[in-house]
Motif scaffolding. Structure first.
Motif, mmCIF file in Angstrom:
data_model
loop_
_atom_site.group_PDB
_atom_site.id
_atom_site.type_symbol
_atom_site.label_atom_id
_atom_site.label_comp_id
_atom_site.label_asym_id
_atom_site.label_seq_id
_atom_site.Cartn_x
_atom_site.Cartn_y
_atom_site.Cartn_z
ATOM 1 N N ARG A 14 1.220 -1.157 0.114
ATOM 2 C CA ARG A 14 0.108 0.269 0.307
ATOM 3 C C ARG A 14 1.203 1.289 -0.029
ATOM 4 O O ARG A 14 0.453 2.259 -0.237
ATOM 5 C CB ARG A 14 -0.695 0.111 1.300
ATOM 6 C CG ARG A 14 -1.727 -1.099 1.293
ATOM 7 C CD ARG A 14 -2.300 -1.151 2.698
ATOM 8 N NE ARG A 14 -3.227 -2.533 2.916
ATOM 9 C CZ ARG A 14 -3.831 -2.223 3.805
ATOM 10 N NH1 ARG A 14 -3.900 -1.943 4.954
ATOM 11 N NH2 ARG A 14 -5.012 -3.313 4.246
ATOM 12 N N PHE A 15 1.507 1.505 0.249
ATOM 13 C CA PHE A 15 3.349 1.886 0.792
ATOM 14 C C PHE A 15 4.691 2.490 -0.658
ATOM 15 O O PHE A 15 5.108 3.235 -0.475
ATOM 16 C CB PHE A 15 3.353 2.859 2.271
ATOM 17 C CG PHE A 15 2.188 1.763 2.695
ATOM 18 C CD1 PHE A 15 1.373 3.509 3.216
ATOM 19 C CD2 PHE A 15 1.643 1.004 3.736
ATOM 20 C CE1 PHE A 15 -0.030 3.749 4.315
ATOM 21 C CE2 PHE A 15 0.905 0.527 4.618
ATOM 22 C CZ PHE A 15 0.305 2.126 4.672
ATOM 23 N N TRP A 94 2.835 9.305 -0.738
ATOM 24 C CA TRP A 94 2.843 8.783 0.610
ATOM 25 C C TRP A 94 2.834 8.231 1.228
ATOM 26 O O TRP A 94 2.992 8.008 2.264
ATOM 27 C CB TRP A 94 1.258 9.280 0.558
ATOM 28 C CG TRP A 94 0.404 7.607 0.002
ATOM 29 C CD1 TRP A 94 0.815 6.363 0.399
ATOM 30 C CD2 TRP A 94 0.487 7.377 -0.858
ATOM 31 N NE1 TRP A 94 0.236 5.302 -0.394
ATOM 32 C CE2 TRP A 94 -0.190 6.296 -1.421
ATOM 33 C CE3 TRP A 94 0.063 8.853 -2.369
ATOM 34 C CZ2 TRP A 94 -0.354 5.969 -2.962
ATOM 35 C CZ3 TRP A 94 0.015 8.217 -3.493
ATOM 36 C CH2 TRP A 94 -0.453 6.655 -3.624
ATOM 37 N N GLY A 95 3.950 7.160 0.981
ATOM 38 C CA GLY A 95 4.900 6.075 1.699
ATOM 39 C C GLY A 95 5.538 6.277 2.716
ATOM 40 O O GLY A 95 5.530 4.981 3.799
ATOM 41 N N ARG A 162 -3.867 8.489 0.912
ATOM 42 C CA ARG A 162 -3.758 7.477 0.227
ATOM 43 C C ARG A 162 -4.605 7.093 -1.206
ATOM 44 O O ARG A 162 -4.176 6.508 -1.719
ATOM 45 C CB ARG A 162 -3.213 6.007 1.130
ATOM 46 C CG ARG A 162 -2.963 4.652 0.402
ATOM 47 C CD ARG A 162 -3.128 3.431 1.786
ATOM 48 N NE ARG A 162 -3.908 2.950 2.197
ATOM 49 C CZ ARG A 162 -4.691 2.336 1.854
ATOM 50 N NH1 ARG A 162 -4.095 1.884 0.389
ATOM 51 N NH2 ARG A 162 -5.541 1.793 2.404
#
Length: 280
Positions: A14-15, A94-95, A162
């Motif tokens: 996700r990151f 944004w990770g 996210r």
């Protein structure tokens, strides 16, 4: 130079876009790197690397252990040692937020020694990897460390960033900020504040970098390039704006860039060559 990479398992994906190893002698020692929609962690397991900002007021840096970089909105130059042994992380814009205790604005357009942010993690990785670990083992160790650093509860506002950042990613920056705010049910000011908190810049700036990345990665120097059509496909509707931004981001006019790309063709399947260009 060998490049080995993989996408980490959920929930890290996700990151993070990928984790990777670079080993061996580089084809080119100095590389001019344009802005890309990534934040970075580089852990240097070999000789020191050097970095130069395109802003002449920023002093160059020498890194022995490694460095963090937030989202970079301008080009920079990296000089590899004669033999590279480096493990890295390409975070989504944004990770970095759930992995470090540093404000995104403090990392944007800056390189920070990894030891200032991740000293214990850096020591653990070095102790476990040693001198002769394979790329596969090195990536396994790095992924385990990333998993231990991932907070169970995401920082406030990160889910919003996210989600909306993911729309910018899949559209290559083609979604307007107004459409993002309408879909999320928040104001433009609120969305901008959350992006600055977790990315370091506004969603409009992130969209700009995604748009440019789509264009630069679509250039095929083996064939004639219709710059106007390429720019339009990437979302540029003003040719003068496209030309200015291209030179700002690469240091070259489009025709100069194409000539260099033909002189120094990217190695097929070698991701470090896909955007960066030899600086000398």
């Amino acid at each position: 130079m060998e490049y080995v990479s993989r996408v980490p398992a959920p929930p890290l994906d996700r990151f993070i876009d990928d984790i990777y190893c670079l080993t061996g002698p580089p084809r080119h020692r100095r590389m001019n790197v344009p802005p890309m929609p990534s934040a970075h962690l580089f852990l240097n397991l070999g000789e020191p690397a050097r970095l130069w900002d395109c802003d002449p007021s920023v002093p160059p840096a020498v890194f022995t252990d490694g460095w963090f970089m937030g989202l970079w909105t301008r080009r920079f130059v990296v000089e590899y040692p004669a033999r590279v042994r480096l493990v890295g992380v390409h975070f989504k814009p944004w990770g970095l937020s759930p992995f470090v205790d540093v404000a995104a604005t403090e990392l944007c357009d800056r390189w920070v020694p990894a030891g200032d942010v991740w000293q214990r993690s850096l020591d653990r990785i070095r102790n476990r990897v040693g001198e002769s670990a394979s790329a596969t083992e090195t990536l396994r160790v790095l992924e385990e460390e990333l998993r231990t650093r991932l907070a169970g509860q995401p920082p406030r506002g990160l889910d919003l960033v996210r989600h909306t950042g993911g729309r910018l990613e899949t559209s290559h920056g083609g979604v307007s900020v107004g459409a993002l705010t309408d879909a999320a049910g928040v104001s433009g000011n609120h969305l901008a504040a959350q992006f600055k908190s977790h990315v370091g810049v506004t969603p409009k700036r992130v969209a700009r970098i995604y748009r440019f990345a789509r264009l630069i990665l679509s250039v095929d120097a083996r064939h004639p390039v219709d710059w106007a059509a390429l720019a339009h496909a990437a979302g540029y509707f003003d040719q003068a704006h496209f030309s200015r931004e291209f030179k700002d981001f690469t240091g070259h006019a489009p025709t100069q860039y194409l000539a260099l790309r033909r002189r120094f063709p990217a190695e097929p399947g070698f991701a470090p060559d896909s955007g960066p260009m030899p600086a000398d």
